[in-house]
Enzyme design. Sequence first.
Site, mmCIF file in Angstrom:
data_model
loop_
_atom_site.group_PDB
_atom_site.id
_atom_site.type_symbol
_atom_site.label_atom_id
_atom_site.label_comp_id
_atom_site.label_asym_id
_atom_site.label_seq_id
_atom_site.Cartn_x
_atom_site.Cartn_y
_atom_site.Cartn_z
ATOM 1 C CD GLN A 126 -2.631 1.144 2.664
ATOM 2 O OE1 GLN A 126 -2.172 0.610 3.664
ATOM 3 N NE2 GLN A 126 -3.825 1.692 2.647
ATOM 4 N N GLY A 127 0.635 2.138 -0.955
ATOM 5 C CA GLY A 127 1.355 3.401 -1.040
ATOM 6 C C GLY A 127 0.446 4.574 -0.737
ATOM 7 C CB SER A 129 1.611 6.861 5.111
ATOM 8 O OG SER A 129 0.447 6.513 5.820
ATOM 9 C CD GLU A 244 -5.925 -0.238 6.794
ATOM 10 O OE1 GLU A 244 -4.792 -0.408 7.269
ATOM 11 O OE2 GLU A 244 -6.229 0.747 6.105
ATOM 12 C CB SER A 381 -4.192 8.181 14.242
ATOM 13 O OG SER A 381 -4.906 9.393 14.139
ATOM 14 C CG ASN A 382 -7.268 4.383 17.900
ATOM 15 O OD1 ASN A 382 -7.268 3.870 16.780
ATOM 16 N ND2 ASN A 382 -7.261 3.665 19.007
ATOM 17 C CD GLU A 383 -4.750 9.945 18.627
ATOM 18 O OE1 GLU A 383 -4.258 9.629 19.716
ATOM 19 O OE2 GLU A 383 -4.543 9.300 17.572
#
Length: 396
Positions: A126-127, A129, A244, A381-383
């Site tokens: 996966q590209g 980030s 995901e 992220s969870n945030e």
Amino acid sequence: MDLRFTPEESAFRAEVRSFFRTEIPAEIRAKVSEGRPLARADYVTSQRILNARGWAVPHWPREWGGQDWDPIRRYIFMEELMQAAVPLPQQFNCFMLGPVIAAFGSEAQKERFLGRAANLDDWWCQGFSEPGAGSDLASLKTRARRDGDQYVVDGQKTWTTLGQHADWIFCLVRTDPEAKKQRGISFLLINMTSPGVSLRPIITIDGRHEVNEVFFDSVRVPAENLVGEENRGWDYAKFLLANERTGIARIGLTKERIARIKRLAREVPAGAGTMWDEADFRARVASLEIELKALEITQMRVVAAQAKRDAARPDPASSILKIKGSELQQAATELLLELAGPLGLPAPRGGLPNDPEALSWESFAAPTYLNARKVTIYGGSNEIQRNVIAKAILGL
């Protein structure tokens, strides 16, 4: 909520449970359970056994190798697979790229890529980030400029998981730098052997080589490798990430770890008895189990709702599963590390020895614990997931 299953569903559970424990090599399942590193061949062996049974990609459309199972059967399958410590079918092939191509790809792309992805003939990575575009993924700067029947790609991706094994990479690239940042992104398929593609390993805190940096220097990509429409890649990425996040809950994995914690706690000495004789330790295990049961109920609500939703519009409640599921995964690895005690000290610089098979389970407790720090970050992220919940569920 009633978690009981119909007789047919219970029979299906027994079938898959028996298959996982008899057909997938025990040595591969032991590696998964103990947190030992898997070789590329381990992933390939396991997935091809599943694919021969038609179970590598049961959630795909039947015409492309799927089983047309209802959400309950898909849930049972994944839970039993993780509780048996079977390697997950390669995530990027089966749960990310495959559903995107099946939903949005051309017929030629489906014919070319889906069967090979299911059988792990092609390994995908996966590209998404980039150094300046992690949680704010839409800030990505990797650019694809159209040149006749090709795109010319320049830029960098980072945290590319298992890219060292990959034959292909699916990338988000900016095709319209003048558009609003979410609107100028496209979804492109790039062969890792293309001239101008280079990879550099990143050694993570657990001492292992799992992630990488990938660089694109004037890489030419056929325009036929564009998925869907140009500048619509953000829509496809949201579809992919929601799939995901649902998987990241990994309730079956945490169940397997809890069972292992209970077994090991009865063997690890503590005072005049074992760790299982320690009331505080038992209370922490019980608290983890209670939280996991509550998450399982939430998972079942999401599963029950899936049958009534448009498949192209995943339930935003997947963000809830991602947050709590990742936190519980981390809590389980913390208990395992406590059981390991001093024997679970982190590996020396340079990682584990060349013969990890000779090491006891305690040697892998710290690397497993450290590696699990990532699960509250990746997949959004969870945030960020709390922002999704606030907007899509609470209407804030």
